[in-house]
Design an enzyme around this catalytic site. Structure first.
Site, PDB file in Angstrom:
ATOM      1  N   ASP A   1       0.822  -1.213   0.000  1.00  0.00           N
ATOM      2  CA  ASP A   1       0.000   0.000   0.000  1.00  0.00           C
ATOM      3  C   ASP A   1       0.855   1.262   0.000  1.00  0.00           C
ATOM      4  O   ASP A   1       0.421   2.325   0.445  1.00  0.00           O
ATOM      5  CB  ASP A   1      -0.941   0.017   1.204  1.00  0.00           C
TER       6      ASP A   1
ATOM      7  N   ASP B   1       6.968  -4.507  14.312  1.00  0.00           N
ATOM      8  CA  ASP B   1       7.526  -3.162  14.194  1.00  0.00           C
ATOM      9  C   ASP B   1       7.738  -2.525  15.572  1.00  0.00           C
ATOM     10  O   ASP B   1       8.776  -1.878  15.806  1.00  0.00           O
ATOM     11  CB  ASP B   1       6.644  -2.276  13.309  1.00  0.00           C
TER      12      ASP B   1
END
Length: 524
Positions: free
Chosen positions: A289, A367
């Site tokens: 994306d 993350d």
């Protein structure tokens, strides 16, 4: 060598002429072969009919048969000689080709300092992990516009790769030179977004060389429509699929986070493919994306040597968490920073760092895990003033977290910056820290109220606003329009606790008191 081959050709021609002469003499001196009978063959008793009227007729027939037979034999021999001549001619052409090749090799030897010509690339299938494959890293000075990825070699050459990676030299001014020969693969993490086409279109549009920047699309989820979109790019990319699509057992309160577990599993598998199967020495990771800026590839090409040479760095990112339009300086597209906050969203990772992270890779939330002190180890990343990626994926496992408030407003760079021609040595820690601290703590300290419209503050800046606690940071950050969350005490885009941004056209440093030494991990 050429004179010797010419002599062989002359000798062959002489033998050809001599053979034909001997053949004619032989055939001419042969005895009569008898007369031809009615059936076309020689009759043993033909001697009885020599004489009288019949003898004349028989003699004429015998002579005609002799001439016909002689002609047939000569024709047969000539056909044989014709084949011989063709063989001689083919050998002559082969010798000429070898002669020309010899000349080329001699010229190549004279130019042995020149770079190796790249091989014609071809599409490679997804390779089983059991195969040992190394990358096709080689020295290349020209940009070859091809539409297929370079195949990895099936012979291990890790030592040679390490030597190539370490070819980072400095000129007299201390500028770190880019490494033009390293292959930088782009790993696209995909799942079920058919809009991956937007990402791939931009990557292919801006990619200066398919050989230097092979694109590997790793797909999870088994989504057929997305697979068809990826497959439509043919040999321009390499499409691999994560094989384990099963749900992951999680504790009851984490069932809603199943997507985060699958993403972590996919990342681990895909990075193992890049480093252990394709055997590349570095990789740039993007998700399906993201849209890229025109200088996306130039950015990583120029910063790779810095990442390789400075052990206090562990990633290069294209993302500025506070990169909203109005918070960045549009005239500073070439400005780069060190940051202690792991940004992700288009980032470069070295194989050595992956070897360190892979054994303890988390089951979910990879993350945030990267932002823990145990992983970061006081290392930093490089990030730009103006982002080189933007995200258009509002729908995802995060359910649009931060998208409407922050991410959709991130400014994407549109100006191509020739980073490989710039001196980026200022980003090396020893130089950067000294300059950075002087710059931040030498500017006037002001209150946030003075920065607002109608405030008493005059001048174009820069200015410093100081925080002293977690709560004061969050209040000031919200007041100034920057992201206020902290991970293990590190603010987004922060370096040594300092967040740099633009507010109403003036450079602002949101900073801790002078003398800062470390992050407080309880500020999370």
């Amino acid at each position: 060598m050429v004179r010797k081959k010419g002599s062989l050709i002359l000798c062959g021609a002489f033998l050809f002429v001599a053979w034909n002469a001997l053949l004619l003499l032989f055939l001419w001196g042969r005895p009569p072969i008898g007369r031809l009978g009615e059936g076309g063959g020689a009759e043993p008793g033909a001697g009885e009919e020599w004489g009288g009227g019949k003898a004349k007729v028989g003699g004429a027939k015998g002579l005609a048969g002799k001439v016909i037979r002689l002609a047939e034999e000569v024709e047969s021999e000539l056909e044989t000689q014709k084949k011989l001549l063709k063989q001689i001619q083919s050998h002559r052409e082969l010798w000429e080709q070898r002669k020309e090749l010899g000349k080329r090799e001699s010229e190549d030897t004279k130019d042995e300092n020149n770079v190796e010509e790249p091989k014609k690339p071809q599409q490679i299938p997804a390779v089983p992990i059991s195969h040992k494959i190394v990358d096709d890293t080689k020295i290349i000075t020209e940009k070859h516009e091809v539409l297929m990825v370079t195949p990895p070699r099936l012979i291990m050459k890790e030592q040679e790769q390490e030597k190539e990676d370490k070819k980072i030299t400095e000129n007299e001014e201390g500028r770190t030179k880019p490494s033009p020969q390293i292959i930088i693969p782009i790993l696209v993490i995909a799942c079920d977004r058919v809009t991956v086409k937007r990402s791939l279109d931009k990557l292919i549009q801006y990619r200066p060389s398919a050989e230097l920047y092979p694109i590997i699309v790793s797909q999870d989820c088994g989504h057929a429509d997305t697979a068809r979109v990826i497959g439509s790019y043919g040999s321009q990319i390499t499409h691999i699929s994560q094989p384990d699509l099963a749900d992951i057992p999680v504790r009851p309160d984490h069932r809603k986070f199943q997507g985060y577990y699958k993403i972590a599993r996919h990342y681990r598998w895909a990075l193992n493919q890049v480093f252990n199967v394709f055997a590349y020495s570095t990789v740039v990771i993007v998700e399906d994306d993201l849209e890229m800026a025109p200088d996306f590839f130039e950015y990583f090409r120029a910063l790779y040597p810095i990442l390789r040479s400075d052990p206090t760095l562990w990633c290069i990112s294209t993302w500025n968490d506070n990169g909203r339009d109005g918070l960045v300086d549009p005239g500073k597209a070439d400005l780069l920073y060190r940051t202690d906050f792991f940004p992700g969203l288009g980032w470069m990772l070295l194989k050595e760092v992956w070897a360190e992270l892979e054994p303890k890779w988390p089951k979910a939330f990879w993350d945030d895990w990267m932002r823990h002190p145990e992983q970061r180890k006081d290392r930093s990343c490089i990030r730009p003033e103006i982002s080189r990626t933007i995200t258009f994926g509002r729908k995802g496992v995060s359910l649009g977290q931060f998208f409407d408030q922050y991410l959709r407003y991130i400014k994407l760079n549109t100006e191509f910056v020739p980073f490989t021609n710039l001196d980026l040595s200022y980003l090396v820690r020893e130089k950067y820290d000294e300059t950075f601290e002087k710059e931040v703590y030498s500017v006037p300290l002001v209150k946030v109220e003075e920065l607002h419209q109608g405030g008493s503050l005059k001048g174009s800046g820069p200015f410093r606003v100081q925080y002293s606690s977690r709560d004061s940071f969050k209040v000031l950050a919200r007041n100034l329009g920057v992201m206020d969350d902290l991970k293990s005490g590190v603010p987004r885009a922060g370096y040594r606790g300092v967040v740099s941004f633009i507010s109403r056209g003036r450079r602002i440093y949101l900073a801790p008191p002078e003398g800062w030494t470390k992050y407080d991990t309880s500020w999370s």
